[in-house]
Design a protein around this motif. Structure first.
Motif, PDB file in Angstrom:
ATOM      1  N   THR A  91      53.750  35.613  31.949  1.00 19.69           N
ATOM      2  CA  THR A  91      52.691  36.322  32.671  1.00 19.69           C
ATOM      3  C   THR A  91      51.344  36.108  31.980  1.00 19.69           C
ATOM      4  N   ILE A  92      51.340  36.196  30.647  1.00 17.05           N
ATOM      5  CA  ILE A  92      50.097  35.980  29.886  1.00 17.05           C
ATOM      6  C   ILE A  92      49.575  34.559  30.130  1.00 17.05           C
ATOM      7  N   ALA A  93      50.490  33.586  30.116  1.00 19.79           N
ATOM      8  CA  ALA A  93      50.076  32.194  30.351  1.00 19.79           C
ATOM      9  C   ALA A  93      49.452  32.044  31.740  1.00 19.79           C
ATOM     10  N   ARG A  94      50.076  32.674  32.752  1.00 20.72           N
ATOM     11  CA  ARG A  94      49.511  32.606  34.112  1.00 20.72           C
ATOM     12  C   ARG A  94      48.130  33.262  34.161  1.00 20.72           C
ATOM     13  N   LEU A  95      48.016  34.422  33.503  1.00 18.41           N
ATOM     14  CA  LEU A  95      46.726  35.121  33.501  1.00 18.41           C
ATOM     15  C   LEU A  95      45.659  34.312  32.763  1.00 18.41           C
ATOM     16  N   GLU A  96      46.048  33.699  31.661  1.00 20.97           N
ATOM     17  CA  GLU A  96      45.082  32.871  30.917  1.00 20.97           C
ATOM     18  C   GLU A  96      44.629  31.691  31.774  1.00 20.97           C
ATOM     19  N   SER A  97      45.565  31.124  32.520  1.00 17.07           N
ATOM     20  CA  SER A  97      45.222  30.012  33.412  1.00 17.07           C
ATOM     21  C   SER A  97      44.240  30.480  34.495  1.00 17.07           C
ATOM     22  N   ARG A  98      44.498  31.642  35.068  1.00 15.11           N
ATOM     23  CA  ARG A  98      43.587  32.186  36.093  1.00 15.11           C
ATOM     24  C   ARG A  98      42.208  32.463  35.502  1.00 15.11           C
ATOM     25  N   ILE A  99      42.211  33.021  34.283  1.00 14.64           N
ATOM     26  CA  ILE A  99      40.926  33.313  33.626  1.00 14.64           C
ATOM     27  C   ILE A  99      40.155  32.016  33.397  1.00 14.64           C
ATOM     28  N   GLN A 100      40.884  30.972  32.960  1.00 18.28           N
ATOM     29  CA  GLN A 100      40.218  29.692  32.722  1.00 18.28           C
ATOM     30  C   GLN A 100      39.627  29.146  34.027  1.00 18.28           C
ATOM     31  N   LYS A 101      40.385  29.252  35.125  1.00 21.56           N
ATOM     32  CA  LYS A 101      39.881  28.789  36.423  1.00 21.56           C
ATOM     33  C   LYS A 101      38.655  29.591  36.839  1.00 21.56           C
ATOM     34  N   GLN A 102      38.711  30.921  36.617  1.00 24.04           N
ATOM     35  CA  GLN A 102      37.567  31.764  36.964  1.00 24.04           C
ATOM     36  C   GLN A 102      36.355  31.417  36.102  1.00 24.04           C
ATOM     37  N   ASP A 103      36.613  31.114  34.812  1.00 25.23           N
ATOM     38  CA  ASP A 103      35.513  30.706  33.933  1.00 25.23           C
ATOM     39  C   ASP A 103      34.877  29.415  34.447  1.00 25.23           C
ATOM     40  N   GLU A 104      35.737  28.460  34.869  1.00 24.09           N
ATOM     41  CA  GLU A 104      35.224  27.194  35.408  1.00 24.09           C
ATOM     42  C   GLU A 104      34.423  27.452  36.687  1.00 24.09           C
ATOM     43  N   GLU A 105      34.939  28.318  37.556  1.00 24.31           N
ATOM     44  CA  GLU A 105      34.221  28.656  38.795  1.00 24.31           C
ATOM     45  C   GLU A 105      32.904  29.354  38.460  1.00 24.31           C
ATOM     46  N   SER A 106      32.939  30.197  37.447  1.00 27.03           N
ATOM     47  CA  SER A 106      31.735  30.920  37.034  1.00 27.03           C
ATOM     48  C   SER A 106      30.674  29.939  36.534  1.00 27.03           C
ATOM     49  N   ILE A 107      31.118  28.961  35.755  1.00 25.66           N
ATOM     50  CA  ILE A 107      30.176  27.949  35.248  1.00 25.66           C
ATOM     51  C   ILE A 107      29.586  27.168  36.419  1.00 25.66           C
ATOM     52  N   GLU A 108      30.454  26.816  37.369  1.00 29.50           N
ATOM     53  CA  GLU A 108      29.998  26.075  38.549  1.00 29.50           C
ATOM     54  C   GLU A 108      29.012  26.917  39.356  1.00 29.50           C
ATOM     55  N   LEU A 109      29.340  28.207  39.553  1.00 28.64           N
ATOM     56  CA  LEU A 109      28.430  29.092  40.294  1.00 28.64           C
ATOM     57  C   LEU A 109      27.107  29.263  39.559  1.00 28.64           C
ATOM     58  N   ASN A 110      27.158  29.381  38.249  1.00 31.52           N
ATOM     59  CA  ASN A 110      25.918  29.491  37.454  1.00 31.52           C
ATOM     60  C   ASN A 110      25.060  28.237  37.625  1.00 31.52           C
ATOM     61  N   ALA A 111      25.744  27.071  37.639  1.00 34.31           N
ATOM     62  CA  ALA A 111      25.002  25.811  37.846  1.00 34.31           C
ATOM     63  C   ALA A 111      24.357  25.815  39.235  1.00 34.31           C
ATOM     64  N   GLN A 112      25.092  26.284  40.247  1.00 35.28           N
ATOM     65  CA  GLN A 112      24.542  26.349  41.600  1.00 35.28           C
ATOM     66  C   GLN A 112      23.368  27.326  41.653  1.00 35.28           C
ATOM     67  N   ILE A 113      23.517  28.465  40.946  1.00 36.21           N
ATOM     68  CA  ILE A 113      22.426  29.457  40.916  1.00 36.21           C
ATOM     69  C   ILE A 113      21.191  28.851  40.272  1.00 36.21           C
ATOM     70  N   VAL A 114      21.385  28.125  39.172  1.00 36.12           N
ATOM     71  CA  VAL A 114      20.238  27.482  38.506  1.00 36.12           C
ATOM     72  C   VAL A 114      19.580  26.484  39.466  1.00 36.12           C
ATOM     73  N   HIS A 115      20.419  25.696  40.136  1.00 34.66           N
ATOM     74  CA  HIS A 115      19.897  24.705  41.090  1.00 34.66           C
ATOM     75  C   HIS A 115      19.137  25.404  42.235  1.00 34.66           C
ATOM     76  N   LEU A 116      19.765  26.479  42.789  1.00 33.19           N
ATOM     77  CA  LEU A 116      19.106  27.215  43.876  1.00 33.19           C
ATOM     78  C   LEU A 116      17.824  27.878  43.380  1.00 33.19           C
ATOM     79  N   SER A 117      17.881  28.422  42.163  1.00 32.16           N
ATOM     80  CA  SER A 117      16.671  29.050  41.604  1.00 32.16           C
ATOM     81  C   SER A 117      15.558  28.021  41.479  1.00 32.16           C
TER      82      SER A 117
END
Length: 138
Positions: A91-117
């Motif tokens: 369960t911890i491994a699955r959660l860590e994987s989800r967190i990593q994916k969310q972190d990657e999505e967050s980085i991507e969204l931040n990049a999009q926000i910077v671009h949009l800004s």
């Protein structure tokens, strides 16, 4: 008479010998009875010890069975905990994987926000320029 005296004397000697033998036999009999009594006493003591050891053996067997039961229960609990531990780790491994994916999505969204800004900033500058041009041409 002399012969009778000799026979009497011989008979008296035999009586003394017989009395001596009876006395010796009586002493031996008493010694044997004393030894028999001592052996009977020792046998009784041994029987008491035997009974006591028998009771101790029964108690030890009961304790052994109790300990075996407890060991079995703890072994089952340990297996349960190990299974839970494996499930928890999974369960911890699955959660860590989800967190990593969310972190990657967050980085991507931040990049999009910077671009949009940056685009909003350019558009704002362009609008301000147009507003100045419109304001200066009017």
């Amino acid at each position: 008479v002399e012969e009778m005296a000799n026979q009497l004397n011989a008979s008296s000697k035999k009586v003394e010998d017989l009395e001596s033998n009876i006395s010796a036999i009586t002493e031996e009999k008493q010694a044997a009875m004393d030894k028999n009594n001592e052996l009977s006493r020792q046998q009784s003591e041994m029987q008491v010890k035997h009974d006591s050891l028998g009771s101790q053996l029964v108690a030890a067997k009961v304790k052994h069975e109790t300990l075996e039961t407890e060991l079995s229960q703890y072994t089952e609990k340990l297996e349960y905990v190990n299974n839970d531990k494996a499930s928890f780790i999974s369960t911890i491994a699955r959660l860590e994987s989800r967190i990593q994916k969310q972190d990657e999505e967050s980085i991507e969204l931040n990049a999009q926000i910077v671009h949009l800004s940056s685009q909003v900033s350019r558009l704002t500058q362009d609008r301000d320029k147009l507003s100045k041009e419109i304001g200066s041409s009017a």
